[in-house]
Write a protein that holds these residues in place. Structure first.
Motif, PDB file in Angstrom:
ATOM      1  N   ASP A 176      35.204 122.468  50.252  1.00 32.06           N
ATOM      2  CA  ASP A 176      35.236 121.795  48.948  1.00 32.06           C
ATOM      3  C   ASP A 176      35.761 120.362  49.045  1.00 32.06           C
ATOM      4  OD1 ASP A 176      37.780 122.611  49.549  1.00 32.06           O
ATOM      5  OD2 ASP A 176      37.992 123.982  47.847  1.00 32.06           O
ATOM      6  N   VAL A 177      35.738 119.838  50.255  1.00 29.06           N
ATOM      7  CA  VAL A 177      36.090 118.435  50.503  1.00 29.06           C
ATOM      8  C   VAL A 177      34.951 117.803  51.285  1.00 29.06           C
ATOM      9  CG1 VAL A 177      37.696 116.880  51.670  1.00 29.06           C
ATOM     10  CG2 VAL A 177      38.568 118.943  50.547  1.00 29.06           C
ATOM     11  N   GLY A 178      34.491 116.628  50.846  1.00 35.07           N
ATOM     12  CA  GLY A 178      33.408 115.956  51.547  1.00 35.07           C
ATOM     13  C   GLY A 178      33.769 114.507  51.877  1.00 35.07           C
ATOM     14  N   PHE A 179      33.064 113.975  52.862  1.00 37.03           N
ATOM     15  CA  PHE A 179      33.327 112.610  53.309  1.00 37.03           C
ATOM     16  C   PHE A 179      32.011 111.856  53.470  1.00 37.03           C
ATOM     17  CE2 PHE A 179      36.797 115.231  54.809  1.00 37.03           C
ATOM     18  CZ  PHE A 179      37.926 114.478  54.505  1.00 37.03           C
ATOM     19  N   ALA A 180      32.103 110.528  53.376  1.00 39.95           N
ATOM     20  CA  ALA A 180      30.930 109.676  53.618  1.00 39.95           C
ATOM     21  C   ALA A 180      31.419 108.320  54.098  1.00 39.95           C
ATOM     22  CB  ALA A 180      30.112 109.513  52.339  1.00 39.95           C
ATOM     23  N   LEU A 181      30.804 107.841  55.153  1.00 41.83           N
ATOM     24  CA  LEU A 181      31.163 106.516  55.666  1.00 41.83           C
ATOM     25  C   LEU A 181      30.476 105.467  54.801  1.00 41.83           C
ATOM     26  CD1 LEU A 181      32.560 104.852  57.905  1.00 41.83           C
ATOM     27  CD2 LEU A 181      30.438 105.052  59.224  1.00 41.83           C
ATOM     28  N   SER A 182      31.259 104.656  54.114  1.00 42.05           N
ATOM     29  CA  SER A 182      30.702 103.652  53.204  1.00 42.05           C
ATOM     30  C   SER A 182      30.703 102.254  53.782  1.00 42.05           C
ATOM     31  CB  SER A 182      31.509 103.626  51.897  1.00 42.05           C
ATOM     32  OG  SER A 182      31.306 104.784  51.160  1.00 42.05           O
ATOM     33  N   HIS A 183      31.597 102.032  54.733  1.00 39.23           N
ATOM     34  CA  HIS A 183      31.687 100.689  55.302  1.00 39.23           C
ATOM     35  C   HIS A 183      32.091 100.817  56.757  1.00 39.23           C
ATOM     36  CE1 HIS A 183      32.732  96.385  55.645  1.00 39.23           C
ATOM     37  NE2 HIS A 183      33.754  96.797  56.358  1.00 39.23           N
ATOM     38  N   ARG A 184      31.284 100.249  57.623  1.00 36.78           N
ATOM     39  CA  ARG A 184      31.637 100.238  59.041  1.00 36.78           C
ATOM     40  C   ARG A 184      31.796  98.789  59.465  1.00 36.78           C
ATOM     41  NH1 ARG A 184      30.449 103.767  63.281  1.00 36.78           N
ATOM     42  NH2 ARG A 184      28.940 104.916  62.038  1.00 36.78           N
ATOM     43  N   GLY A 185      32.925  98.462  60.013  1.00 32.49           N
ATOM     44  CA  GLY A 185      33.139  97.089  60.438  1.00 32.49           C
ATOM     45  C   GLY A 185      34.449  96.963  61.187  1.00 32.49           C
ATOM     46  N   SER A 186      34.815  95.749  61.436  1.00 34.50           N
ATOM     47  CA  SER A 186      36.071  95.477  62.112  1.00 34.50           C
ATOM     48  C   SER A 186      36.874  94.527  61.222  1.00 34.50           C
ATOM     49  CB  SER A 186      35.799  94.812  63.465  1.00 34.50           C
ATOM     50  OG  SER A 186      36.999  94.430  64.082  1.00 34.50           O
TER      51      SER A 186
END
Lengths: 210, 253
Positions: A68-78
């Motif tokens: 019941d917990v989800g994740f999503a990568l919204s920003h990839r950078g340095s």
């Protein structure tokens, strides 16, 4: 009651454009004071972001975490990643440390109660084979509504866990590997419900299989 | 009213404000009565600082002044950015050793449980030290005219912040209830911070641990109504949202 005096006028893109030059410089200082200053700069700009400007992505389950917990990568950078999380109504995103860095959580939707702990002993003295119990110190509990910010520094407040409210909870963790040499894989913690020392907020905890 | 040593000057800041590092602020007598915070109202930026402090604190104070100008003295399009200011100021404070904070210059208020007074003053920004006896409580109160970063200096203290959850009655109405929301709680150990803006987490209360506690409020005065004490029901109306019934009370530490 949760709006600042100033309107939240930045979009996520404007936030990254504004904060990245200084963040890239400050992220090179891995001292505790350096991480504090880095987080201060991130939080200062994040406090001006309009939560509605950050679109809701498609969330996925992550190994070891509850369904019941989800994740999503919204920003990839340095130097940072932006990882959105969604917690179903009433569900719990388990406690976990960030020994490899820091997190600035910008809360986006619903409500949550976040609890921060830190290890009672220096992190480099811990058994990162994750055997046995550890002592943690409760440092803060915070009610999060859209626009609110919670900080995970290093070593201060380095552990966090979220309980979603009745409408669920969405936020974005601006996650930085300030101390990549200290990463020890994903680690979840079970923290006892009652403190060993209430005055100092010291609790017993043990590593969860993940 | 006595001048302090080590006067130096610093270049004018480009908005016309001129701060003098370690410059004399002739307001020592202004701290004679509670609530002393409000006796500072209207003091202009031509005033400098009062207090003997370390080089580390001087550096912090310089950074504080710069942040005050950048975020509160104009900022982008001339509006204050309180949250941004507080996050930056708190980060600077956490880089400051608690032992570098100057001691209380004089006690502006004292009873058997706590004493409080200024430690450093730089115009609209000032540091107020609170010394709490073991297990003593600093009653819940709001800061409608201030933004504050509180840092632990000695011992430990638990704290709670609240903010208005509905329209409150006038402050001289001590009977009418209103709702406040408990927004954050925690424990302040030396070097730890918490903060409040005028609209977020604006009320706070502290309970000292068994060894007592010394705290410092890095306060920025914006102006507005005086602070007020309040009482809260023991149990929340809504546990998740932290909603408590509150009433304004007499100013009493």
């Amino acid at each position: 009651m949760h709006t600042g005096i100033r309107e939240r006028e930045l979009t996520w893109a404007e936030f990254t454009e504004e904060v990245l030059p200084e963040a890239r410089t400050l992220a090179t200082d891995a001292s505790a004071a350096g991480i504090e200053r880095y987080l201060g700069v991130l939080a200062a700009s994040a406090s001006r972001v309009d939560p509605a400007s950050i679109a809701r992505p498609q969330f996925s389950a992550y190994p070891g975490y509850p369904d019941d917990v989800g994740f999503a990568l919204s920003h990839r950078g340095s130097p940072f990643l932006g990882v959105q999380f969604w917690i179903e109504p009433g569900a719990f995103l388990p406690f976990h440390p960030h020994p490899g860095g820091s997190v600035c959580t910008l809360f986006l939707e619903g409500a949550a109660r976040v609890s921060n702990f830190e290890f009672a002993e220096p992190m480099d003295a811990l058994d990162w084979e994750k055997k046995g119990d550890v002592l943690v110190r409760r440092t803060r509990e915070q009610l999060l509504h859209p626009g609110d910010i919670n900080l995970v520094a290093n070593p201060r407040d380095n552990i966090h866990g979220f309980r979603a409210g009745p409408k669920g909870a969405r936020g974005i963790d601006i996650t930085t590997g300030n101390r990549p040499e200290n990463r020890h894989g994903d680690s979840l913690l079970e923290i006892a419900g009652a403190p060993r020392d209430a005055t100092l907020g010291v609790f017993e905890a043990h590593w969860r299989d993940s | 009213m006595q001048p302090l040593a080590n006067r130096t000057t610093s270049p004018p800041i480009d908005d016309g404000i001129r701060y003098g590092r370690r410059h004399v602020l002739r307001v020592a007598g202004a701290f004679g009565a509670l609530p002393f915070l409000h006796t500072l109202s209207g003091r202009g930026p031509e005033h400098g600082s009062l207090g003997a402090q370390s080089d580390a604190f001087d550096a912090f104070a310089d950074a504080w002044r710069d942040l005050h100008v950048d975020y509160m003295g104009g900022g982008i399009e001339g509006e204050p950015m309180e949250d941004a200011y507080l996050y930056r100021l708190a980060a600077e404070a956490r880089g400051l050793a608690p032992t570098a904070v100057p001691p209380m210059m004089r006690k502006a208020f004292e009873n058997e449980r706590l004493s409080t007074g200024p430690a450093w003053v730089g115009g609209a920004i000032f540091a107020v030290v609170v010394e709490m006896a073991p297990d003593s409580v600093l009653t819940p109160h709001d800061h409608p005219g201030h933004v504050v970063v509180t840092m632990g200096l000695r011992g430990t203290a638990s704290y709670a912040h609240y903010e208005l959850a509905d329209e409150p009655p006038p402050k001289d109405d001590r009977a009418s209830p209103f709702l406040v929301r408990e927004t954050r709680t925690g424990i302040l150990a030396p070097g730890c911070t918490t903060h409040l803006s005028r609209t977020r987490d604006n009320m706070h209360t502290f309970r000292a641990g068994p060894e007592g506690a010394t705290l410092v409020d890095f306060t920025t005065e914006i102006g507005g109504p005086k602070f007020s004490m309040l009482t809260l029901d023991a149990e929340p109306e809504d546990a998740f949202e932290g909603l408590y019934v509150a009433r304004w009370s007499e100013v009493k530490f």
